[in-house]
Design a protein around this motif. Structure first.
Motif, PDB file in Angstrom:
ATOM      1  N   ILE A 440      33.528  44.323  34.934  1.00 20.22           N
ATOM      2  CA  ILE A 440      33.020  42.950  34.837  1.00 20.22           C
ATOM      3  C   ILE A 440      33.203  42.426  33.418  1.00 20.22           C
ATOM      4  O   ILE A 440      33.680  41.295  33.214  1.00 20.22           O
ATOM      5  N   ILE A 441      32.853  43.244  32.425  1.00 18.31           N
ATOM      6  CA  ILE A 441      32.992  42.839  31.031  1.00 18.31           C
ATOM      7  C   ILE A 441      34.468  42.588  30.707  1.00 18.31           C
ATOM      8  O   ILE A 441      34.828  41.611  30.041  1.00 18.31           O
ATOM      9  N   HIS A 442      35.333  43.494  31.173  1.00 12.18           N
ATOM     10  CA  HIS A 442      36.768  43.353  30.928  1.00 12.18           C
ATOM     11  C   HIS A 442      37.274  42.021  31.473  1.00 12.18           C
ATOM     12  O   HIS A 442      38.000  41.280  30.793  1.00 12.18           O
ATOM     13  N   ASP A 443      36.903  41.724  32.721  1.00 12.98           N
ATOM     14  CA  ASP A 443      37.355  40.477  33.344  1.00 12.98           C
ATOM     15  C   ASP A 443      36.832  39.255  32.593  1.00 12.98           C
ATOM     16  O   ASP A 443      37.547  38.263  32.406  1.00 12.98           O
ATOM     17  N   ALA A 444      35.569  39.340  32.170  1.00 12.59           N
ATOM     18  CA  ALA A 444      34.966  38.223  31.435  1.00 12.59           C
ATOM     19  C   ALA A 444      35.663  38.020  30.099  1.00 12.59           C
ATOM     20  O   ALA A 444      35.971  36.883  29.703  1.00 12.59           O
ATOM     21  N   VAL A 445      35.944  39.115  29.390  1.00  9.97           N
ATOM     22  CA  VAL A 445      36.615  39.037  28.087  1.00  9.97           C
ATOM     23  C   VAL A 445      38.016  38.454  28.244  1.00  9.97           C
ATOM     24  O   VAL A 445      38.446  37.595  27.460  1.00  9.97           O
ATOM     25  N   GLU A 446      38.740  38.920  29.269  1.00 10.13           N
ATOM     26  CA  GLU A 446      40.093  38.414  29.493  1.00 10.13           C
ATOM     27  C   GLU A 446      40.065  36.916  29.798  1.00 10.13           C
ATOM     28  O   GLU A 446      40.924  36.154  29.335  1.00 10.13           O
ATOM     29  N   TYR A 447      39.060  36.502  30.573  1.00 14.43           N
ATOM     30  CA  TYR A 447      38.942  35.080  30.914  1.00 14.43           C
ATOM     31  C   TYR A 447      38.657  34.245  29.665  1.00 14.43           C
ATOM     32  O   TYR A 447      39.223  33.166  29.473  1.00 14.43           O
ATOM     33  N   ILE A 448      37.794  34.765  28.796  1.00 20.25           N
ATOM     34  CA  ILE A 448      37.463  34.059  27.550  1.00 20.25           C
ATOM     35  C   ILE A 448      38.695  33.952  26.653  1.00 20.25           C
ATOM     36  O   ILE A 448      38.981  32.888  26.078  1.00 20.25           O
ATOM     37  N   LYS A 449      39.456  35.055  26.543  1.00 16.96           N
ATOM     38  CA  LYS A 449      40.637  35.052  25.689  1.00 16.96           C
ATOM     39  C   LYS A 449      41.685  34.049  26.176  1.00 16.96           C
ATOM     40  O   LYS A 449      42.437  33.491  25.381  1.00 16.96           O
ATOM     41  N   GLN A 450      41.744  33.864  27.486  1.00 18.06           N
ATOM     42  CA  GLN A 450      42.736  32.950  28.044  1.00 18.06           C
ATOM     43  C   GLN A 450      42.280  31.490  28.028  1.00 18.06           C
ATOM     44  O   GLN A 450      43.110  30.577  28.107  1.00 18.06           O
ATOM     45  N   ASN A 451      40.961  31.280  27.914  1.00 20.11           N
ATOM     46  CA  ASN A 451      40.434  29.918  28.030  1.00 20.11           C
ATOM     47  C   ASN A 451      39.531  29.518  26.860  1.00 20.11           C
ATOM     48  O   ASN A 451      38.711  28.613  26.993  1.00 20.11           O
ATOM     49  N   TYR A 452      39.696  30.179  25.722  1.00 22.43           N
ATOM     50  CA  TYR A 452      38.818  29.926  24.575  1.00 22.43           C
ATOM     51  C   TYR A 452      38.893  28.474  24.101  1.00 22.43           C
ATOM     52  O   TYR A 452      37.946  27.945  23.514  1.00 22.43           O
ATOM     53  N   ASP A 453      40.048  27.811  24.324  1.00 23.99           N
ATOM     54  CA  ASP A 453      40.223  26.456  23.813  1.00 23.99           C
ATOM     55  C   ASP A 453      39.691  25.390  24.774  1.00 23.99           C
ATOM     56  O   ASP A 453      39.872  24.190  24.535  1.00 23.99           O
ATOM     57  N   CYS A 454      39.062  25.845  25.862  1.00 27.54           N
ATOM     58  CA  CYS A 454      38.454  24.906  26.821  1.00 27.54           C
ATOM     59  C   CYS A 454      36.926  24.967  26.693  1.00 27.54           C
ATOM     60  O   CYS A 454      36.375  25.830  26.010  1.00 27.54           O
ATOM     61  N   ARG A 455      36.289  24.094  27.395  1.00 33.11           N
ATOM     62  CA  ARG A 455      34.817  24.109  27.407  1.00 33.11           C
ATOM     63  C   ARG A 455      34.371  25.271  28.296  1.00 33.11           C
ATOM     64  O   ARG A 455      34.594  25.263  29.518  1.00 33.11           O
ATOM     65  N   LEU A 456      33.755  26.276  27.717  1.00 30.27           N
ATOM     66  CA  LEU A 456      33.329  27.473  28.454  1.00 30.27           C
ATOM     67  C   LEU A 456      31.811  27.483  28.604  1.00 30.27           C
ATOM     68  O   LEU A 456      31.090  27.261  27.629  1.00 30.27           O
ATOM     69  N   LYS A 459      27.832  29.792  33.261  1.00 30.01           N
ATOM     70  CA  LYS A 459      27.942  29.653  34.710  1.00 30.01           C
ATOM     71  C   LYS A 459      29.402  29.794  35.161  1.00 30.01           C
ATOM     72  O   LYS A 459      29.713  30.487  36.146  1.00 30.01           O
ATOM     73  N   GLU A 460      30.305  29.143  34.432  1.00 29.26           N
ATOM     74  CA  GLU A 460      31.726  29.182  34.787  1.00 29.26           C
ATOM     75  C   GLU A 460      32.269  30.614  34.717  1.00 29.26           C
ATOM     76  O   GLU A 460      32.985  31.069  35.613  1.00 29.26           O
ATOM     77  N   ILE A 461      31.928  31.337  33.642  1.00 25.82           N
ATOM     78  CA  ILE A 461      32.419  32.708  33.469  1.00 25.82           C
ATOM     79  C   ILE A 461      31.814  33.631  34.518  1.00 25.82           C
ATOM     80  O   ILE A 461      32.498  34.489  35.086  1.00 25.82           O
ATOM     81  N   SER A 462      30.520  33.466  34.814  1.00 27.64           N
ATOM     82  CA  SER A 462      29.862  34.322  35.812  1.00 27.64           C
ATOM     83  C   SER A 462      30.439  34.094  37.201  1.00 27.64           C
ATOM     84  O   SER A 462      30.558  35.029  38.003  1.00 27.64           O
ATOM     85  N   GLU A 463      30.813  32.855  37.496  1.00 24.23           N
ATOM     86  CA  GLU A 463      31.450  32.578  38.787  1.00 24.23           C
ATOM     87  C   GLU A 463      32.811  33.258  38.884  1.00 24.23           C
ATOM     88  O   GLU A 463      33.199  33.750  39.945  1.00 24.23           O
ATOM     89  N   TYR A 464      33.513  33.301  37.787  1.00 25.12           N
ATOM     90  CA  TYR A 464      34.831  33.944  37.766  1.00 25.12           C
ATOM     91  C   TYR A 464      34.721  35.442  38.058  1.00 25.12           C
ATOM     92  O   TYR A 464      35.568  36.016  38.755  1.00 25.12           O
ATOM     93  N   VAL A 465      33.692  36.115  37.498  1.00 25.47           N
ATOM     94  CA  VAL A 465      33.536  37.560  37.716  1.00 25.47           C
ATOM     95  C   VAL A 465      32.612  37.871  38.891  1.00 25.47           C
ATOM     96  O   VAL A 465      32.281  39.029  39.145  1.00 25.47           O
ATOM     97  N   CYS A 466      32.177  36.827  39.604  1.00 25.80           N
ATOM     98  CA  CYS A 466      31.420  36.989  40.865  1.00 25.80           C
ATOM     99  C   CYS A 466      30.066  37.656  40.688  1.00 25.80           C
ATOM    100  O   CYS A 466      29.665  38.525  41.498  1.00 25.80           O
ATOM    101  N   ILE A 467      29.338  37.325  39.643  1.00 20.61           N
ATOM    102  CA  ILE A 467      27.957  37.796  39.481  1.00 20.61           C
ATOM    103  C   ILE A 467      27.113  36.631  38.961  1.00 20.61           C
ATOM    104  O   ILE A 467      27.657  35.589  38.577  1.00 20.61           O
ATOM    105  N   SER A 468      25.819  36.832  38.920  1.00 17.11           N
ATOM    106  CA  SER A 468      24.925  35.762  38.457  1.00 17.11           C
ATOM    107  C   SER A 468      25.014  35.613  36.951  1.00 17.11           C
ATOM    108  O   SER A 468      25.301  36.582  36.234  1.00 17.11           O
ATOM    109  N   PRO A 469      24.728  34.402  36.428  1.00 19.11           N
ATOM    110  CA  PRO A 469      24.769  34.174  34.977  1.00 19.11           C
ATOM    111  C   PRO A 469      23.834  35.094  34.209  1.00 19.11           C
ATOM    112  O   PRO A 469      24.204  35.614  33.149  1.00 19.11           O
ATOM    113  N   SER A 470      22.622  35.296  34.740  1.00 17.11           N
ATOM    114  CA  SER A 470      21.653  36.128  34.022  1.00 17.11           C
ATOM    115  C   SER A 470      22.116  37.591  33.948  1.00 17.11           C
ATOM    116  O   SER A 470      21.947  38.265  32.919  1.00 17.11           O
ATOM    117  N   TYR A 471      22.720  38.086  35.055  1.00 16.86           N
ATOM    118  CA  TYR A 471      23.206  39.473  35.078  1.00 16.86           C
ATOM    119  C   TYR A 471      24.373  39.648  34.114  1.00 16.86           C
ATOM    120  O   TYR A 471      24.455  40.641  33.374  1.00 16.86           O
TER     121      TYR A 471
END
Length: 545
Positions: A440-456, A459-471
């Protein structure tokens, strides 16, 4: 006439001194030297040396057995014992009890002493050997060497005039008809023989047995000859048409018999029955006459033989077979297949991963016959593997260095099988409960690295890795020691520094391109992480530049 020398000595200086002295004399062949802690009996029995330099400690440990064996089986062998220092008791024991030929004090050994010890002995041995060789044996050995020279002349492109001159000088005739013949290139390269620490005597025995059987192959229409390629230790085969042979008989049967004989003799005399090494034979087109077209054909055979890695299972391949099998593969296609493997690895679908790897090897690489593409693919797979393993903290658990190695495999099929197993194990690790959070962390990090120049957003990142924002927020902090927001800011600052270092963008433009929505916030975060504002950093970078 070569004299075989065996050195069993612990002192590196003395060992190198003896070796360097012997190598200056063309009649001396240093067979081996090895650790003095090893049992020397088996090596002496296998090598049958003419002389042996032996450390006193070894003689002390194996003296009685050595003396008995040498006395019964190798009475002419010269034994020279090396002492640590002048010691009357040791010297007396070596001469009287073991009856060695001579002793040397280690500190006193030099070229003059070695010359004195060996010169007269080898002169006697040479005389005895020559006296024991009959005239018939000498003629046979000469003819064997002369034919070898003629064969080399043929495959190197010698024309009729050159071959004729060689025949007259050597006093022998070419032993096959050049009206119709075929060349073959077969066997194993020298690295495989060294794998079995093969001595010259064992290899000669293997070759002469093989040659005798190949010459006796029964065929009404063809005769077969074999000799050794000087550089690779592979075999050059010559199958020629007999005068009365029928033109409709296939030569393939002869090459099949030879191919099987080489495999059989290798297993019987070299590998001890193991079948892990597969013989590969390449066969030329029908040849006629002498000249450069023969050397061109032979070079093609060597090139085809180098492709054994890709099609070793075929065993025998003709030159024209390569052209019919070859399929082009572009780097773009290979990259696409490699990306599919990477995606399949993280998909948690084992059948998809297995299929993706087999597509790469069987459809992308196998019939490309392209070593560069293969090496590139292996390096890429290695990067995928290391990245996944390091990101999930279990790199040390898996021996990738041994498995993903260009020199580790003998065939592309074995490579494919090992890579399938390696990546399957890796995927299981990724799918295990212990690695679930890391994935999950790997997927989240990869998503951030690919989309750092957008509004992150969280909620958006948690939806991408299919878990809740708090988790996601909780496990990210747990595994990285950093909050998700701080991590995003750190990535953006690193990107901003790269832009400030390498472009002419204004600070406000860098702010936007690195993903910050506010120039003020950008400046605050940048200063917190780098100890200076973006403008100060830019000025400093320009001065350094």
């Amino acid at each position: 006439m070569m004299f075989k020398i065996l050195i069993i000595e612990e002192d590196a200086r003395v060992k190198e001194l003896i070796k360097s002295f012997l190598l200056k004399h063309k009649d001396f062949n240093v067979m081996d030297s090895f650790a003095y802690t090893e049992n020397p009996m088996e090596r002496i029995i296998n090598l049958q040396p003419d002389a042996i330099f032996l450390n006193y400690k070894i003689m002390d440990a194996y003296g009685d057995k050595l003396v008995e064996y040498i006395g019964i089986n190798m009475s002419s062998m010269k034994v020279i014992v090396i002492l640590d220092s002048p010691n009357f008791h040791q010297a007396q024991r070596a001469i009287n009890q073991w009856r060695v030929d001579s002793i040397m004090e280690r500190s006193q050994i030099n070229e003059e002493i070695l010359e004195g010890e060996l010169a007269s002995f080898f002169k006697t041995v040479k005389t005895n050997r020559l006296n024991n060789i009959s005239h018939k044996e000498l003629v046979e050995k000469y003819n064997e060497v002369a034919l070898y020279i003629l064969h080399e002349e043929v495959v190197s492109g010698g024309n009729e005039k050159r071959i004729g001159n060689a025949e007259r000088k050597l006093g022998v005739k070419l032993d096959f008809k050049t009206e119709e013949f075929y060349l073959g290139y077969s066997g194993y390269d020298s690295s495989i023989y060294s794998h079995y620490t093969l001595g010259a005597d064992t290899f000669n025995s293997f070759f002469h047995s093989l040659r005798s059987k190949i010459r006796s192959i029964s065929s009404k229409n063809y005769k077969a000859e074999i000799f050794i390629h000087s550089t690779s230790k592979k075999f050059i085969l010559i199958v020629s048409k007999k005068h009365h042979g029928k033109s409709d008989e296939s030569v393939d049967k002869i090459f099949e018999q030879i191919h099987k004989l080489i495999q059989f003799e290798f297993q019987a005399k070299i590998s001890g029955g193991l079948k892990e090494h597969q013989n590969f034979t390449t066969v030329s087109e029908r040849l006629s006459g002498l000249g450069t077209h023969i050397s061109n054909s032979f070079q093609k055979l060597i090139w085809c033989s180098d492709l054994a890695f890709f099609i070793a299972e075929k065993g025998i391949v003709r030159q024209e077979d390569i052209e019919s099998l070859q399929k082009s593969s572009t780097l773009e296609n290979i990259n696409y297949m490699l990306e599919n493997i990477k995606g399949a690895l993280y998909s948690r679908d084992s059948s998809k991963l297995d299929y993706s790897i087999k597509v790469l090897f069987n459809e992308g690489l196998k019939y490309s016959f392209n070593r560069l593409l293969y090496s590139y693919s292996m390096d890429y797979l290695k990067e995928i593997y290391i990245s996944a393993a390091m990101d999930n903290d279990f790199l040390s658990n898996l021996d990738f260095e041994k498995i993903i190695s260009n020199g580790e495999y003998t065939t592309i099929e074995k490579t494919c099988g090992c890579i399938c197993k390696l990546f399957s194990d890796l995927q299981e690790e990724l799918m295990s409960k212990n690695c679930h959070k890391r994935i999950i962390i790997h997927d989240a990090v990869e998503y951030i690295k690919q989309n750092y120049d957008c509004r992150l957003t969280l909620k958006e990142i948690s939806e991408y890795v299919c878990i809740s924002p708090s988790y996601l927020s909780r496990i990210f902090k747990q595994k990285t020691g950093n909050s998700l927001n701080n991590f995003i800011n750190a990535i953006r600052v690193e990107k901003a520094k790269a832009l400030l270092d390498n472009t002419d963008y204004k600070v406000c433009e860098v702010c936007e391109k690195s993903g910050f929505l506010s120039a003020k916030y950008f400046s605050q975060v940048f200063k917190k992480l780098e100890g200076m504002t973006p403008m100060e950093y830019k000025v400093k970078a320009e001065k350094v530049g």
